[in-house]
Design an enzyme around this catalytic site. Structure first.
Site, PDB file in Angstrom:
ATOM      1  N   ILE A 191       0.836  -1.190   0.000  1.00 30.76           N
ATOM      2  CA  ILE A 191       0.000   0.000   0.000  1.00 30.76           C
ATOM      3  C   ILE A 191       0.877   1.248   0.000  1.00 30.76           C
ATOM      4  O   ILE A 191       1.683   1.447   0.911  1.00 30.76           O
ATOM      5  CB  ILE A 191      -0.943   0.035   1.214  1.00 30.76           C
ATOM      6  CG1 ILE A 191      -1.714  -1.287   1.355  1.00 30.76           C
ATOM      7  CG2 ILE A 191      -1.893   1.227   1.103  1.00 30.76           C
ATOM      8  CD1 ILE A 191      -2.544  -1.671   0.151  1.00 30.76           C
ATOM      9  N   LYS A 192       0.696   2.077  -1.014  1.00 28.51           N
ATOM     10  CA  LYS A 192       1.467   3.314  -1.131  1.00 28.51           C
ATOM     11  C   LYS A 192       0.657   4.462  -0.543  1.00 28.51           C
ATOM     12  O   LYS A 192      -0.497   4.675  -0.923  1.00 28.51           O
ATOM     13  CB  LYS A 192       1.784   3.578  -2.607  1.00 28.51           C
ATOM     14  CG  LYS A 192       2.921   4.534  -2.862  1.00 28.51           C
ATOM     15  CD  LYS A 192       3.240   4.518  -4.357  1.00 28.51           C
ATOM     16  CE  LYS A 192       4.424   5.397  -4.688  1.00 28.51           C
ATOM     17  NZ  LYS A 192       4.659   5.406  -6.158  1.00 28.51           N
ATOM     18  N   LEU A 193       1.280   5.183   0.385  1.00 32.36           N
ATOM     19  CA  LEU A 193       0.596   6.228   1.144  1.00 32.36           C
ATOM     20  C   LEU A 193       1.377   7.534   1.094  1.00 32.36           C
ATOM     21  O   LEU A 193       2.614   7.524   1.037  1.00 32.36           O
ATOM     22  CB  LEU A 193       0.447   5.803   2.608  1.00 32.36           C
ATOM     23  CG  LEU A 193      -0.358   4.529   2.871  1.00 32.36           C
ATOM     24  CD1 LEU A 193       0.056   3.913   4.194  1.00 32.36           C
ATOM     25  CD2 LEU A 193      -1.845   4.842   2.871  1.00 32.36           C
TER      26      LEU A 193
END
Length: 214
Positions: free
Chosen positions: A82-84
């Site tokens: 997951i890229k945040l």
């Protein structure tokens, strides 16, 4: 050093995977949009081609939206990350996801303080943008050196993904500085294995060989 491909182009990924150079893939909304395909479909297909981490970015800006998206994306494939964004809400989501065993990549990092906060929050990866720092007259590679020192000093398990890579010098200097990973556009990768003297040498060898056969 690991190489990630910074692309959402499936054919490009397939071609370079055959060279044994792809340890993972990073995507973002802009890269996905270029492909003109469904976000989920593209990410899932990439995850079947690459065994390493594949970053898929959330769109929400509030923590609750990020977490809701992340919980869905995390079910798409076992190797999805997951890229945040590097914001307060992004840190909240990073910490919450890390406690659930979901891997994260905190992106848009431009300072040691930001990298330290992301690592403390439990980020699996942090993505400092060296090219964009160079654009404003700051030495992007100095940030990589400093972040590597911080991570080593405190034994964080976080890995540095050197992002916004623009040229072969960025890749070489990132490796020297101790960046764990460089995420590289597919269009740049051939410059890493090419050199004019190599081409000249091959031409000379072939020319000499052909003279022997005459």
């Amino acid at each position: 050093m690991k190489f990630f491909l910074d692309t959402a182009n499936v054919e490009e990924i397939k071609r370079i995977v055959k060279l044994g150079l792809v340890d993972g893939v990073t995507t973002n909304p802009s890269l996905i949009a270029k492909e003109g395909r469904d976000f989920k479909q593209v990410v899932q297909e990439i995850c079947t081609i690459v065994s390493g981490p594949v970053s898929a970015e959330v769109i929400g800006t509030k923590a609750e939206d990020m977490l809701r998206e992340a919980e869905d994306i995390a079910t798409w494939a076992p190797n999805v990350v997951i890229k945040l964004p590097m914001t307060e809400d992004g840190l909240y989501a990073t910490h919450a996801l890390s406690q659930r065993g979901i891997k994260t990549n905190v992106t848009l990092i431009f300072s040691v303080a930001q990298g330290l906060m992301a690592a403390k929050a439990g980020a699996t990866f942090i993505s400092p943008f060296v090219g964009r720092l160079d654009d404003i007259g700051t030495d992007g590679m100095e940030l990589i050196r400093e972040l590597r020192t911080v991570i080593t000093n405190y034994n964080f398990p976080t890995e540095i993904i050197v992002a916004s890579v623009r040229n072969i010098g960025h890749v070489e200097q990132a490796a020297i500085a101790g960046g764990h990973i460089a995420t590289i556009p597919g269009s740049l990768l051939p410059s890493l294995w090419k050199h004019p003297l190599t081409d000249i040498g091959i031409e000379k060898f072939l020319s000499d060989w052909n003279k022997m056969q005459a």
